[in-house]
Structure formats: structure tokens, C-alpha cells
Design a protein around this motif. Structure first.
Motif, PDB file in Angstrom:
ATOM      1  N   GLU A 250       3.633   4.482   0.765  1.00 33.09           N
ATOM      2  CA  GLU A 250       2.954   3.859   1.641  1.00 33.09           C
ATOM      3  C   GLU A 250       1.486   4.076   1.854  1.00 33.09           C
ATOM      4  N   THR A 251       1.147   5.529   1.391  1.00 27.82           N
ATOM      5  CA  THR A 251      -0.158   5.943   1.566  1.00 27.82           C
ATOM      6  C   THR A 251      -1.323   5.162   0.690  1.00 27.82           C
ATOM      7  N   LEU A 252      -0.599   4.246  -0.086  1.00 31.78           N
ATOM      8  CA  LEU A 252      -1.626   3.395  -0.972  1.00 31.78           C
ATOM      9  C   LEU A 252      -2.308   2.525  -0.242  1.00 31.78           C
ATOM     10  N   GLN A 253      -1.721   2.048   1.014  1.00 29.80           N
ATOM     11  CA  GLN A 253      -2.437   1.070   2.017  1.00 29.80           C
ATOM     12  C   GLN A 253      -3.698   1.853   2.527  1.00 29.80           C
ATOM     13  N   ARG A 254      -4.051   2.952   2.431  1.00 29.39           N
ATOM     14  CA  ARG A 254      -5.280   3.715   3.034  1.00 29.39           C
ATOM     15  C   ARG A 254      -6.280   4.001   2.342  1.00 29.39           C
ATOM     16  N   PHE A 292       4.455  -1.532   3.875  1.00 28.95           N
ATOM     17  CA  PHE A 292       4.066  -1.411   2.549  1.00 28.95           C
ATOM     18  C   PHE A 292       4.782  -2.218   1.622  1.00 28.95           C
ATOM     19  N   TYR A 293       5.925  -2.633   2.038  1.00 28.33           N
ATOM     20  CA  TYR A 293       6.466  -3.790   0.960  1.00 28.33           C
ATOM     21  C   TYR A 293       6.181  -5.234   1.650  1.00 28.33           C
ATOM     22  N   ASP A 294       5.642  -5.339   2.620  1.00 32.41           N
ATOM     23  CA  ASP A 294       5.416  -6.793   3.210  1.00 32.41           C
ATOM     24  C   ASP A 294       4.132  -6.892   3.855  1.00 32.41           C
ATOM     25  N   GLY A 295       3.567  -5.911   4.057  1.00 29.04           N
ATOM     26  CA  GLY A 295       2.175  -6.250   4.743  1.00 29.04           C
ATOM     27  C   GLY A 295       1.062  -6.522   3.788  1.00 29.04           C
ATOM     28  N   PRO A 296      -0.085  -7.051   4.197  1.00 23.35           N
ATOM     29  CA  PRO A 296      -1.305  -7.570   3.345  1.00 23.35           C
ATOM     30  C   PRO A 296      -1.825  -6.512   2.464  1.00 23.35           C
ATOM     31  N   SER A 297      -1.692  -5.258   2.924  1.00 25.45           N
ATOM     32  CA  SER A 297      -2.354  -4.117   2.324  1.00 25.45           C
ATOM     33  C   SER A 297      -1.530  -3.317   1.151  1.00 25.45           C
ATOM     34  N   GLY A 298      -0.337  -3.868   1.056  1.00 23.27           N
ATOM     35  CA  GLY A 298       0.881  -3.352   0.171  1.00 23.27           C
ATOM     36  C   GLY A 298       1.226  -4.227  -0.916  1.00 23.27           C
ATOM     37  N   VAL A 299       2.371  -4.230  -1.156  1.00 25.42           N
ATOM     38  CA  VAL A 299       3.121  -4.913  -2.293  1.00 25.42           C
ATOM     39  C   VAL A 299       2.558  -6.469  -2.398  1.00 25.42           C
ATOM     40  N   PRO A 300       2.366  -7.245  -1.297  1.00 23.17           N
ATOM     41  CA  PRO A 300       2.075  -8.518  -1.698  1.00 23.17           C
ATOM     42  C   PRO A 300       0.621  -8.868  -2.433  1.00 23.17           C
TER      43      PRO A 300
END
Length: 448
Positions: A250-254, A292-300
Motif C-alpha cells: 500500500e506504500t505505492l499510494q504515496r 490500496f485494493y479499492d481506492g483511487p490511488s491504488g489497484v483501480p
């Protein structure tokens, strides 16, 4: 069960809890509520051991036990003879979009049941021994024809085993051949350098690379081929597979948007390679938060990846499918927290000077009182409480009961939480702030 736990294993678990960390081993002693996932995870391990590959995405909020679950699976994998590696994804040290860096961390973190990290060199040596054993087993009269005949037969077998790897990553096969030659010739420095290069390390001596006929450094696409080569070596060394954990994805979101997109695409590439059967013996596990799996800054952000990870969590969590690509960790409730506390208390008592006294003073009722106190101090958020609760239970209560005959936690101990001992999430739950650094003018100096 606790009376049959070795003192060393018990101490390792208790020491980790005392530090506020997840133990590296002995997770089965603390497992609470994982029974529903274990059969499916064991089924994946069996499939990988049979020459297949598998992937799981673990999701859960902070404190839900993501790291605990992955290390629990790793422990089960090690008992089956697997190798395991846990890699923490981070923006600066291990960016996911640079698979060459991820591979390097795999080499550094690689462990087996017999060898701690880094087990890469012992694995390579075991691989060489297996090659020679297989060659002599295929031709019992080989040893009588001298070492030169043995070396030639081993070389032929090496080429056969590395045929598939040579097609995709000839440099890996070249380095293995050179590594074997260096070991056979007694060139320790050369063998060390080539082992480092096979582990993805940069800045390997140019002379060692020239001797192997290789040049340059490992890149993103080369790393994907090196994973395939590592799996081949592991299999020949007697390890049926590799459990690879990419933690805190989830650190990818940052990170910056373009870097995030590259990282998500790298993850998609890995999943495509697994689906295509190019990584037999690999069990890849990633962990992340629901955001991370569901939010706009993650997998979607990457629809092809979102499609591969899509899992329906609209139903009651009781009916979550453990065989699905994503595993949802519900987190701790009060009953689970109390059960965990009782397990730790019993494990500690089994190694204490007076086990019965420890269990009597720190009874189930007190474990519940401490759990409620910790949870209350963290804003009633049970899911955030396990780490702090276990640390307080071991350090502030059980250690004192074990060492001081007149210590009674109900009379002599009151829970306190300092901002400095909490993580950011825990501080937010407790509404505590880290004191700001003192100004120079605030420091009194005793000057003449």
C-alpha cells in the motif's frame, strides 16, 4: 501444548513480543482465528510443491494481522522444505517498479529451515552438491574414472538443468557455470563475487564478471528471468518452492503518479508470468490495506490489475471464500484479543520459575482488564490494540510477576501509554502527539 515448546523457541517468541514486533518463528503458538484460512493456504503450498504456482493478496487495516498471517504461512512453507523471503516495499529502498531491486532484497532475505538470511550461498552450494550426486547416481562408475570425468558429467547435467533458464536469461546460466568453476578451482573471492551477482547485488568486481563472460548490471526485465533461474536452483537443491512475500504494498499510494503506475504495471507483469506458468514453484503473497485494493490511488488505477484481483466482499465476512485471490482479515475483536492474551500468558508461564503463580495472578479476568484498558486508551479501536497489548502484557506485567514475588498488577501497575512508544496509527487512535524538539534556548547549560 506449551510444555512441549523448546525453551529457545519460547524465548524467541516472548522476546519479539517484548520488543513489540511480530515473531519470526513460532507463529503457530499465537495463531487465533486463522483456522478458516489454513486449509486453503496449505492447498496452495501443496500445488506449488507439485510444480505449480500460486498468488494471494492479503488485505486488512492496520492491526488486522497481515504481517502475522504472512509469517505464519512462511513458517508452514519452511516446514514443507520451501525457501522463503519477505520483502518490505518502500518508495526509497525497495520500489516495486524496479524489480531488480526487489530481486536483490529477495536474495538478501532468502531463508530456509536450516539457514537464516541470507541463505543464497548455502543454496547454491547445495545445488552444486546435488548436481554431482545426481551425476554419479546416473553413472555409478563415474567416480572411478577421475575428477575430470566427474566434472564433465556434472557440466553436461548442469546444461540440461539450465536449458530453460538459458533461453530466457543466459547471463544467469553463465554466472552459475562460472560459480561452479570458481568453487571447483578453490577461487573463494571469485565464487563470492559471482554469488553476489547471482543475488542481484550491484558493484560486483569487473574481473569476476569478465571471468564469467557477463557484463553490465541486472535490470528490471533481467530480474524477472533471474527469479526463474532461482526457482530452478532451489528445486534442484531440494526445496520444492519459494514463498515470496511483498509486504506493505500500500506504500505505492504515496509515491508520484507515474512511479505508482509503473509499480502497478510491474505487479501485473508478475501475475501474468505466474498465470502463464513461467514460475513453477513460486507462491507470491502481497499485503495491503483495503484503500490500496479499492481506492483511487491504488489497484483501480490499472484496470487489468484490478480485474485480476477483483474479489466480492459484499457478503457477510463469515462467508468469505479463503480460496479467492484476496483474503480479507477481519481484524481483532475483544474475544480474539483475550484469547491471544491467554495464549501468550500460558506460553510465558510454561517457562517461568513458578508457572502456577503466574497463571493465578495474571488470570483470564486480569487479561481482560488489561485488554480493555489498552483498547480504551486507543479510542476503543480493538483492531489497533494487539501490538501494544502484548508488549504491555509481557514487559509490564508478566516479567514483573515472574521476577518479583510481591508484585500484584492489580495493585502495583497502572497502564500508561507514551506517544514515543506508539506507531503513527496508534498515536492517532490514542490522540497523542510526539513532543516537539526543544529549542536551543530551552536547554540550560551549566557554564562557568
Amino acid at each position: 501444548m506449551n510444555e512441549h515448546v523448546s525453551p529457545r523457541r519460547r524465548r524467541e517468541v516472548i522476546d519479539a513480543l517484548r520488543r513489540g514486533t511480530v515473531p519470526a518463528n513460532g507463529l503457530d503458538l499465537l495463531a487465533v482465528g486463522l483456522e478458516r484460512f489454513t486449509p486453503a493456504l496449505d492447498g496452495d503450498l501443496d500445488a506449488v510443491a507439485g510444480g505449480g504456482s500460486a498468488f494471494k493478496a492479503v488485505r486488512g487495516e492496520y492491526g488486522a494481522g497481515k504481517t502475522f498471517v504472512t509469517r505464519y504461512v512462511a513458517e508452514r512453507a519452511l516446514r514443507r522444505g520451501f525457501a522463503a523471503a519477505e520483502v518490505q516495499i518502500s518508495e526509497t529502498e525497495t520500489p516495486l517498479h524496479k524489480l531488480e531491486t526487489v530481486y536483490r532484497r529477495v536474495g538478501e532475505a532468502l531463508r530456509t529451515a536450516a539457514f537464516p538470511p541470507s541463505a543464497l550461498r548455502p543454496v547454491l552450494d547445495s545445488w552444486l552438491f546435488t548436481l554431482e550426486s545426481d551425476a554419479t547416481a546416473a553413472d555409478p562408475g563415474l567416480a572411478g574414472r577421475g575428477q575430470a570425468a566427474v566434472d564433465e558429467a556434472v557440466g553436461v547435467l548442469l546444461e540440461q538443468r539450465l536449458a530453460a533458464v538459458s533461453v530466457r536469461t543466459p547471463a544467469f546460466a553463465q554466472a552459475l557455470r562460472a560459480y561452479r568453476s570458481a568453487v571447483t578451482a578453490g577461487d573463494g573471492a571469485g565464487a563470492d563475487a559471482l554469488a553476489a551477482w547471482l543475488g542481484g547485488q550491484p558493484h560486483v568486481a569487473a574481473a569476476a564478471k569478465r571471468s564469467a563472460g557477463i557484463r553490465g548490471e541486472l535490470d528490471h526485465f533481467g530480474a524477472m528471468g533471474f527469479v526463474q533461474g532461482l526457482l530452478e536452483v532451489l528445486r534442484d537443491a531440494g526445496h520444492p518452492g519459494l514463498l515470496l512475500v511483498l509486504d506493505e504494498v500500500e506504500t505505492l499510494q504515496r509515491v508520484r503518479g507515474d512511479v505508482r503506475d509503473k509499480a502497478l504495471n510491474a505487479l501485473r507483469q508478475l501475475l501474468d508470468e505466474i498465470d502463464a506458468g513461467r514460475y513453477p514453484g513460486l507462491f507470491l503473497v502481497i499485503t495491503g490495506t483495503p484503500a490500496f485494493y479499492d481506492g483511487p490511488s491504488g489497484v483501480p488505477r490499472l484496470p487489468p490489475l484490478a480485474q485480476r484481483l477483483a474479489t466480492d466482499f459484499s457478503t457477510d465476512p463469515r462467508f468469505d471464500n479463503p480460496r479467492a485471490v484476496q483474503l480479507r482479515l477481519p481484524g481483532f475483536d475483544r474475544d480474539a484479543l483475550l484469547a491471544l492474551g491467554a495464549k501468550v500468558r500460558d506460553l510465558y508461564a510454561a517457562g517461568a520459575a513458578e508457572p502456577d503463580r503466574v497463571v493465578k495472578i495474571v488470570d483470564d479476568a486480569y487479561v481482560g482488564e488489561l485488554a480493555d484498558a489498552v483498547t480504551g486508551s486507543l479510542g476503543g479501536k480493538v483492531g489497533v490494540a494487539p501490538r501494544v497489548f502484548l508488549k504491555k502484557l509481557v514487559t509490564d506485567v508478566l516479567d514483573r510477576v515472574d521476577q518479583f514475588a510481591d508484585f500484584d498488577p492489580r495493585r502495583h501497575y497502572a497502564l500508561t501509554l507514551a506517544a514515543g512508544e506508539l506507531s503513527e496509527v496508534e498515536r492517532n487512535a490514542a490522540a497523542l502527539a510526539v513532543p516537539s524538539a526543544a529549542r536551543a534556548d530551552d536547554i540550560d547549560l551549566d557554564l562557568p
